[in-house]
Write a protein that holds these residues in place. Structure first.
Motif, PDB file in Angstrom:
ATOM      1  N   LEU A 126       0.820  -1.206   0.000  1.00  0.00           N
ATOM      2  CA  LEU A 126       0.000   0.000   0.000  1.00  0.00           C
ATOM      3  C   LEU A 126       0.859   1.263   0.000  1.00  0.00           C
ATOM      4  N   PHE A 127       1.861   1.284   0.865  1.00  0.00           N
ATOM      5  CA  PHE A 127       2.733   2.454   0.927  1.00  0.00           C
ATOM      6  C   PHE A 127       3.739   2.471  -0.225  1.00  0.00           C
ATOM      7  N   GLY A 128       4.144   1.292  -0.678  1.00  0.00           N
ATOM      8  CA  GLY A 128       5.084   1.237  -1.795  1.00  0.00           C
ATOM      9  C   GLY A 128       4.494   1.736  -3.096  1.00  0.00           C
ATOM     10  N   ALA A 129       3.164   1.753  -3.180  1.00  0.00           N
ATOM     11  CA  ALA A 129       2.499   2.249  -4.396  1.00  0.00           C
ATOM     12  C   ALA A 129       2.394   3.764  -4.426  1.00  0.00           C
ATOM     13  N   LEU A 130       2.559   4.410  -3.277  1.00  0.00           N
ATOM     14  CA  LEU A 130       2.372   5.861  -3.208  1.00  0.00           C
ATOM     15  C   LEU A 130       3.316   6.656  -4.114  1.00  0.00           C
ATOM     16  N   PRO A 131       4.612   6.316  -4.201  1.00  0.00           N
ATOM     17  CA  PRO A 131       5.482   7.103  -5.097  1.00  0.00           C
ATOM     18  C   PRO A 131       5.014   7.079  -6.551  1.00  0.00           C
ATOM     19  N   PHE A 132       4.557   5.922  -7.034  1.00  0.00           N
ATOM     20  CA  PHE A 132       4.035   5.843  -8.401  1.00  0.00           C
ATOM     21  C   PHE A 132       2.850   6.783  -8.575  1.00  0.00           C
ATOM     22  N   PHE A 133       1.967   6.781  -7.567  1.00  0.00           N
ATOM     23  CA  PHE A 133       0.733   7.555  -7.649  1.00  0.00           C
ATOM     24  C   PHE A 133       0.980   9.052  -7.458  1.00  0.00           C
ATOM     25  N   ILE A 134       1.760   9.412  -6.447  1.00  0.00           N
ATOM     26  CA  ILE A 134       2.004  10.826  -6.148  1.00  0.00           C
ATOM     27  C   ILE A 134       2.738  11.509  -7.293  1.00  0.00           C
ATOM     28  N   SER A 193       3.400   8.951 -12.256  1.00  0.00           N
ATOM     29  CA  SER A 193       3.936   7.936 -13.164  1.00  0.00           C
ATOM     30  C   SER A 193       2.892   6.877 -13.477  1.00  0.00           C
ATOM     31  N   ILE A 194       2.083   6.539 -12.459  1.00  0.00           N
ATOM     32  CA  ILE A 194       0.929   5.656 -12.638  1.00  0.00           C
ATOM     33  C   ILE A 194      -0.258   6.388 -12.009  1.00  0.00           C
ATOM     34  N   PRO A 195      -1.064   7.073 -12.808  1.00  0.00           N
ATOM     35  CA  PRO A 195      -2.102   7.972 -12.273  1.00  0.00           C
ATOM     36  C   PRO A 195      -3.154   7.290 -11.404  1.00  0.00           C
ATOM     37  N   ASP A 196      -3.475   6.051 -11.698  1.00  0.00           N
ATOM     38  CA  ASP A 196      -4.510   5.344 -10.940  1.00  0.00           C
ATOM     39  C   ASP A 196      -3.860   4.591  -9.779  1.00  0.00           C
ATOM     40  N   TYR A 197      -4.366   4.825  -8.540  1.00  0.00           N
ATOM     41  CA  TYR A 197      -3.730   4.203  -7.377  1.00  0.00           C
ATOM     42  C   TYR A 197      -3.851   2.682  -7.391  1.00  0.00           C
ATOM     43  N   LEU A 198      -4.991   2.164  -7.853  1.00  0.00           N
ATOM     44  CA  LEU A 198      -5.155   0.710  -7.904  1.00  0.00           C
ATOM     45  C   LEU A 198      -4.143   0.077  -8.861  1.00  0.00           C
ATOM     46  N   ASP A 199      -3.871   0.757  -9.971  1.00  0.00           N
ATOM     47  CA  ASP A 199      -2.846   0.260 -10.893  1.00  0.00           C
ATOM     48  C   ASP A 199      -1.469   0.301 -10.236  1.00  0.00           C
ATOM     49  N   THR A 218       5.521 -11.780  -9.245  1.00  0.00           N
ATOM     50  CA  THR A 218       4.670 -12.483 -10.211  1.00  0.00           C
ATOM     51  C   THR A 218       5.035 -12.126 -11.644  1.00  0.00           C
ATOM     52  N   GLY A 219       5.647 -10.948 -11.840  1.00  0.00           N
ATOM     53  CA  GLY A 219       6.037 -10.535 -13.188  1.00  0.00           C
ATOM     54  C   GLY A 219       4.939  -9.849 -13.970  1.00  0.00           C
ATOM     55  N   SER A 220       3.747  -9.711 -13.376  1.00  0.00           N
ATOM     56  CA  SER A 220       2.647  -9.038 -14.077  1.00  0.00           C
ATOM     57  C   SER A 220       2.846  -7.530 -14.039  1.00  0.00           C
ATOM     58  N   THR A 221       2.306  -6.830 -15.018  1.00  0.00           N
ATOM     59  CA  THR A 221       2.418  -5.381 -15.055  1.00  0.00           C
ATOM     60  C   THR A 221       1.246  -4.775 -15.811  1.00  0.00           C
ATOM     61  N   ILE A 222       0.912  -3.553 -15.442  1.00  0.00           N
ATOM     62  CA  ILE A 222      -0.130  -2.805 -16.155  1.00  0.00           C
ATOM     63  C   ILE A 222       0.503  -1.819 -17.131  1.00  0.00           C
ATOM     64  N   THR A 247       2.461  -0.434 -20.336  1.00  0.00           N
ATOM     65  CA  THR A 247       2.670  -0.813 -21.736  1.00  0.00           C
ATOM     66  C   THR A 247       4.046  -0.381 -22.231  1.00  0.00           C
ATOM     67  N   ASP A 248       4.617   0.627 -21.576  1.00  0.00           N
ATOM     68  CA  ASP A 248       5.960   1.096 -21.939  1.00  0.00           C
ATOM     69  C   ASP A 248       6.740   1.348 -20.651  1.00  0.00           C
ATOM     70  N   ILE A 249       7.352   0.297 -20.141  1.00  0.00           N
ATOM     71  CA  ILE A 249       8.053   0.383 -18.859  1.00  0.00           C
ATOM     72  C   ILE A 249       9.200   1.375 -18.918  1.00  0.00           C
ATOM     73  N   GLU A 250       9.921   1.418 -20.041  1.00  0.00           N
ATOM     74  CA  GLU A 250      11.085   2.291 -20.159  1.00  0.00           C
ATOM     75  C   GLU A 250      10.715   3.771 -20.128  1.00  0.00           C
ATOM     76  N   ALA A 251       9.426   4.085 -20.268  1.00  0.00           N
ATOM     77  CA  ALA A 251       9.002   5.487 -20.235  1.00  0.00           C
ATOM     78  C   ALA A 251       8.970   6.037 -18.819  1.00  0.00           C
ATOM     79  N   LEU A 252       9.047   5.179 -17.819  1.00  0.00           N
ATOM     80  CA  LEU A 252       9.054   5.641 -16.432  1.00  0.00           C
ATOM     81  C   LEU A 252      10.326   6.420 -16.132  1.00  0.00           C
ATOM     82  N   PRO A 253      10.269   7.370 -15.206  1.00  0.00           N
ATOM     83  CA  PRO A 253      11.490   8.051 -14.762  1.00  0.00           C
ATOM     84  C   PRO A 253      12.474   7.045 -14.166  1.00  0.00           C
ATOM     85  N   GLN A 254      13.747   7.408 -14.175  1.00  0.00           N
ATOM     86  CA  GLN A 254      14.783   6.475 -13.709  1.00  0.00           C
ATOM     87  C   GLN A 254      14.588   6.070 -12.249  1.00  0.00           C
ATOM     88  N   GLY A 255      14.169   7.020 -11.419  1.00  0.00           N
ATOM     89  CA  GLY A 255      13.933   6.696 -10.015  1.00  0.00           C
ATOM     90  C   GLY A 255      12.816   5.688  -9.848  1.00  0.00           C
TER      91      GLY A 255
END
Length: 202
Positions: A81-89, A92-98, A110-114, A116-124
């Motif tokens: 739950l807390f580890g998802a906050l940086p993505f959301f804040i 980088s991933i606008p939807d918190y559930l994602d 598990t290797g699953s991901t939502i 479509t372009d992982i390399e587009a994320l910021p380096q951090g």
């Protein structure tokens, strides 16, 4: 159930996650990314929780089977739950559930991901995503318990050096020679957790 000990251990576990979030924050700032602020905000929240819940050690430090099971489930859920906050804040991933799904995927490897372009994320964010998979590969519970194995007074986080639990097992029901080894001295590096199947204090 020893609720105070559960709160104490959860507070310390979240404090560990807060410290880990400082690493991707540093990576973000090295690359000149504003997303590092999201890591610092989340780390600040976690460290405040640690100061409130993980500083004062309860008098009763006994952990029984039900406390052990509660710690496993709560730690895994809260870390995600807390580890998802940086993505959301950071957006980088606008939807918190994602963002939560992506973090759970990392901590469970598990290797699953939502994405479509992982390399587009910021380096951090890429670093944090990779770090969640690395921690998940070790096992979140094992990773945290190794870090928290020794408390401030030199004893382990369960309130004893572990010798008592081994003696109790050797004098009582036998589960095998290596069944109650501590995380830190297990031969296979993973350790066994007797509190999951023994209704005795560790």
């Amino acid at each position: 159930m020893n609720n105070r000990m559960i709160v104490y251990m959860i507070g310390r576990m979240l404090g560990v996650e807060g410290l880990l979030l400082l690493v991707p924050a540093l990576v973000s700032f090295l690359y000149g990314e504003q997303s590092g602020i999201a890591f610092l905000l989340t780390a600040a929240i976690l460290l405040i929780i640690f100061l409130l819940a993980g500083r004062k050690k309860p008098k009763d430090t006994s952990i029984y089977g039900k406390e052990g099971l509660a710690l496993v489930g709560i730690a895994w859920i809260l870390w995600s739950l807390f580890g998802a906050l940086p993505f959301f804040i950071s957006g980088s991933i606008p939807d918190y559930l994602d963002a939560f799904f992506e973090t759970v995927s990392g901590f469970t490897t598990t290797g699953s991901t939502i994405l479509t372009d992982i390399e587009a994320l910021p380096q951090g964010m890429l670093f944090w995503r990779a770090l969640t998979h690395w921690i998940g590969g070790m096992g979140v519970l094992v990773f945290v318990m190794v870090l928290l194995n020794l408390d401030d007074d030199g004893s382990d986080a369960r309130g004893s050096t572990g010798t008592g639990s081994r003696q109790a097992c050797s004098e009582g029901t036998q589960y095998g020679e290596n069944s109650v080894s501590d995380v830190s001295d297990s031969d296979n590096g993973r350790g066994d957790f007797p509190f999951i199947w023994r209704n005795e204090p560790l």
